[in-house]
Design a protein around this motif. Structure first.
Motif, PDB file in Angstrom:
ATOM      1  N   GLY A  44       4.925   2.131   7.271  1.00  0.00           N
ATOM      2  CA  GLY A  44       5.336   1.736   5.926  1.00  0.00           C
ATOM      3  C   GLY A  44       4.249   1.968   4.903  1.00  0.00           C
ATOM      4  N   TYR A  45       3.017   1.644   5.265  1.00  0.00           N
ATOM      5  CA  TYR A  45       1.905   1.865   4.346  1.00  0.00           C
ATOM      6  C   TYR A  45       1.669   3.357   4.117  1.00  0.00           C
ATOM      7  CZ  TYR A  45      -2.567   1.395   2.037  1.00  0.00           C
ATOM      8  OH  TYR A  45      -3.570   1.459   1.117  1.00  0.00           O
ATOM      9  N   GLU A  46       1.835   4.157   5.159  1.00  0.00           N
ATOM     10  CA  GLU A  46       1.670   5.609   5.016  1.00  0.00           C
ATOM     11  C   GLU A  46       2.734   6.183   4.081  1.00  0.00           C
ATOM     12  OE1 GLU A  46      -0.116   9.390   5.756  1.00  0.00           O
ATOM     13  OE2 GLU A  46      -0.825   7.343   5.949  1.00  0.00           O
ATOM     14  N   VAL A  47       3.968   5.729   4.226  1.00  0.00           N
ATOM     15  CA  VAL A  47       5.038   6.183   3.324  1.00  0.00           C
ATOM     16  C   VAL A  47       4.724   5.770   1.891  1.00  0.00           C
ATOM     17  CG1 VAL A  47       7.479   5.829   2.725  1.00  0.00           C
ATOM     18  CG2 VAL A  47       6.820   6.272   5.095  1.00  0.00           C
ATOM     19  N   TYR A  48       4.289   4.534   1.696  1.00  0.00           N
ATOM     20  CA  TYR A  48       3.912   4.070   0.360  1.00  0.00           C
ATOM     21  C   TYR A  48       2.759   4.904  -0.195  1.00  0.00           C
ATOM     22  CZ  TYR A  48       1.482   1.395  -3.175  1.00  0.00           C
ATOM     23  OH  TYR A  48       0.821   1.026  -4.316  1.00  0.00           O
ATOM     24  N   ARG A  49       1.772   5.133   0.627  1.00  0.00           N
ATOM     25  CA  ARG A  49       0.580   5.869   0.186  1.00  0.00           C
ATOM     26  C   ARG A  49       0.933   7.289  -0.236  1.00  0.00           C
ATOM     27  NH1 ARG A  49      -4.162   7.948   3.954  1.00  0.00           N
ATOM     28  NH2 ARG A  49      -5.632   8.493   2.337  1.00  0.00           N
ATOM     29  N   PRO A  65      -8.292  13.272   0.747  1.00  0.00           N
ATOM     30  CA  PRO A  65      -9.364  12.670   1.562  1.00  0.00           C
ATOM     31  C   PRO A  65     -10.332  11.806   0.754  1.00  0.00           C
ATOM     32  CG  PRO A  65      -9.064  14.952   2.169  1.00  0.00           C
ATOM     33  CD  PRO A  65      -8.215  14.712   0.947  1.00  0.00           C
ATOM     34  N   GLN A  66     -10.423  12.030  -0.552  1.00  0.00           N
ATOM     35  CA  GLN A  66     -11.309  11.226  -1.385  1.00  0.00           C
ATOM     36  C   GLN A  66     -10.555  10.102  -2.097  1.00  0.00           C
ATOM     37  OE1 GLN A  66     -11.362  14.754  -1.748  1.00  0.00           O
ATOM     38  NE2 GLN A  66     -13.112  14.922  -0.377  1.00  0.00           N
ATOM     39  N   ALA A  67      -9.384   9.756  -1.607  1.00  0.00           N
ATOM     40  CA  ALA A  67      -8.525   8.781  -2.284  1.00  0.00           C
ATOM     41  C   ALA A  67      -9.101   7.368  -2.263  1.00  0.00           C
ATOM     42  CB  ALA A  67      -7.130   8.791  -1.674  1.00  0.00           C
ATOM     43  N   LEU A  73      -8.647   1.311   5.653  1.00  0.00           N
ATOM     44  CA  LEU A  73      -7.789   0.147   5.884  1.00  0.00           C
ATOM     45  C   LEU A  73      -6.841   0.403   7.045  1.00  0.00           C
ATOM     46  CD1 LEU A  73      -6.783  -2.659   4.963  1.00  0.00           C
ATOM     47  CD2 LEU A  73      -5.221  -1.451   3.429  1.00  0.00           C
ATOM     48  N   MET A  74      -6.284   1.602   7.115  1.00  0.00           N
ATOM     49  CA  MET A  74      -5.384   1.938   8.220  1.00  0.00           C
ATOM     50  C   MET A  74      -6.128   1.910   9.553  1.00  0.00           C
ATOM     51  SD  MET A  74      -3.134   4.948   6.433  1.00  0.00           S
ATOM     52  CE  MET A  74      -2.166   5.304   7.895  1.00  0.00           C
ATOM     53  N   LEU A  75      -7.347   2.416   9.575  1.00  0.00           N
ATOM     54  CA  LEU A  75      -8.143   2.365  10.804  1.00  0.00           C
ATOM     55  C   LEU A  75      -8.466   0.933  11.199  1.00  0.00           C
ATOM     56  CD1 LEU A  75     -10.601   5.361  10.337  1.00  0.00           C
ATOM     57  CD2 LEU A  75      -8.605   5.222  11.843  1.00  0.00           C
ATOM     58  N   PHE A  76      -8.730   0.084  10.215  1.00  0.00           N
ATOM     59  CA  PHE A  76      -8.996  -1.324  10.492  1.00  0.00           C
ATOM     60  C   PHE A  76      -7.774  -1.998  11.118  1.00  0.00           C
ATOM     61  CE2 PHE A  76      -8.813  -5.784   9.145  1.00  0.00           C
ATOM     62  CZ  PHE A  76      -9.941  -6.263   9.782  1.00  0.00           C
ATOM     63  N   VAL A  77      -6.587  -1.735  10.576  1.00  0.00           N
ATOM     64  CA  VAL A  77      -5.348  -2.306  11.122  1.00  0.00           C
ATOM     65  C   VAL A  77      -5.125  -1.796  12.549  1.00  0.00           C
ATOM     66  CG1 VAL A  77      -2.829  -2.349  10.868  1.00  0.00           C
ATOM     67  CG2 VAL A  77      -4.287  -2.720   8.878  1.00  0.00           C
ATOM     68  N   PHE A  78      -5.391  -0.511  12.769  1.00  0.00           N
ATOM     69  CA  PHE A  78      -5.247   0.051  14.113  1.00  0.00           C
ATOM     70  C   PHE A  78      -6.218  -0.619  15.091  1.00  0.00           C
ATOM     71  CE2 PHE A  78      -6.454   3.301  17.282  1.00  0.00           C
ATOM     72  CZ  PHE A  78      -5.224   3.437  17.913  1.00  0.00           C
ATOM     73  N   ALA A  79      -7.467  -0.797  14.664  1.00  0.00           N
ATOM     74  CA  ALA A  79      -8.459  -1.457  15.522  1.00  0.00           C
ATOM     75  C   ALA A  79      -8.036  -2.896  15.828  1.00  0.00           C
ATOM     76  CB  ALA A  79      -9.832  -1.430  14.857  1.00  0.00           C
TER      77      ALA A  79
END
Length: 129
Positions: A44-49, A65-67, A73-79
């Motif tokens: 959902g976050y990826e679609v929003y992004r 990549p410089q966004a 944040l996505m990596l943190f959620v995955f971790a």
């Protein structure tokens, strides 16, 4: 008698469903939550992004990549998902639960789904260079 036949049919349907997907019969609510809500949040976050990016910059992803902090944040959620999965698995294993294999299957599928979302983002970033 009519309601009795309906109930028997329903029970037979449920037993057949559990026969084909035994992982779902044994998993607990925390296992489901961690295994499937995290990938849904990431997707959902990826679609929003991506939608936000397209609305602001069009289909030009050169600067994606410089966004900013979004990918971190996505990596943190995955971790966080991997850590919670590990804790739930260790708890089930240490408690000698008979459904450890089923929990592991659900957790692995959830991590795979999250990995696919992260991989899509990485491919999108690499393709823009």
């Amino acid at each position: 008698t009519s309601s009795r036949r309906t109930r028997s049919g329903w029970e037979a349907t449920m037993q057949t469903g559990h026969h084909f997907l035994p992982e779902f019969r044994h998993a607990t609510l925390p296992t489901y939550f961690v295994s499937y809500v995290f990938p849904l949040l990431l997707a959902g976050y990826e679609v929003y992004r991506i939608s936000y990016w397209v609305s602001r910059h069009g289909w030009n992803f050169a600067q994606l990549p410089q966004a900013g902090y979004e990918f971190t944040l996505m990596l943190f959620v995955f971790a966080l998902q991997v850590i919670l999965d590990g804790l739930f698995f260790i708890t089930a294993w240490a408690g000698k639960h008979p459904d450890v294999e089923h929990r592991l299957a659900n957790m692995a599928l959830g991590v795979l789904c999250s990995t696919l979302v992260i991989a899509f983002d990485v491919v999108l970033q690499i393709a823009t260079f």
